[in-house]
Design an enzyme around this catalytic site. Structure first.
Site, short mmCIF file in Angstrom:
data_model
loop_
_atom_site.label_atom_id
_atom_site.label_comp_id
_atom_site.label_asym_id
_atom_site.label_seq_id
_atom_site.Cartn_x
_atom_site.Cartn_y
_atom_site.Cartn_z
CB SER A 69 -0.86 -0.15 1.24
OG SER A 69 -1.53 1.39 1.39
CE1 TYR A 82 -4.10 -1.46 5.79
CE2 TYR A 82 -3.17 0.64 4.87
CZ TYR A 82 -3.81 -0.62 4.62
OH TYR A 82 -3.93 -1.17 3.14
CE LYS A 86 -1.33 -3.37 3.55
NZ LYS A 86 -1.19 -4.75 2.84
#
Length: 144
Positions: A69, A82, A86
């Protein structure tokens, strides 16, 4: 876990876990939610790759494509958990690439981008996939 290598030639690992605290301050994220996101994005990627890659090496062929991402490149406000997961997937991918160097197994990571740039609009409008192809080359694929 399997007792012998699995016969898989191409593996696309898209372990994306977005369990809600993506837009919270890190002080407001419970440890359980942290663990869910880390397990969903990082631990699952590691476990599947660890199971499948030995068979690829044994057969002399394999491609591993980890889905990353842009959050693994640029941190955004309240995206701490998050983004951390990633970033870790990116580091794991780079380490895997080093570990299989000299074999016929290739490991790459693809990062999704939104229509309006790397962060804005990413969740609603994924339309580009940047694929890191070593050494230092990059391809951008448009996804219709």
């Amino acid at each position: 876990m399997p007792t012998r290598p699995l016969s898989i030639g191409v593996m696309l690992l898209s372990a994306m876990r977005d369990a809600g605290p993506r837009f919270k301050r890190f002080t407001d994220v419970s440890f359980d939610k942290w663990q869910q996101i880390i397990d969903g994005n990082l631990t699952s990627t590691f476990l599947v790759a660890r199971t499948v890659v030995p068979g690829m090496i044994e057969r002399g062929y394999g491609k591993v494509i980890n889905i990353g991402s842009v959050a693994g490149r640029w941190v955004y406000p309240k995206g701490n958990v998050y983004c951390a997961s990633k970033y870790a997937v990116r580091a794991l991918t780079e380490g895997m690439r080093m570990d299989v160097h000299g074999t016929k197994v290739r490991v790459i990571i693809g990062d999704f981008w939104g229509k309006r740039g790397p962060v804005e609009g990413i969740a609603a409008n994924p339309c580009y996939l940047d694929v890191s192809v070593p050494p230092g080359k990059k391809k951008r694929l448009k996804i219709d």
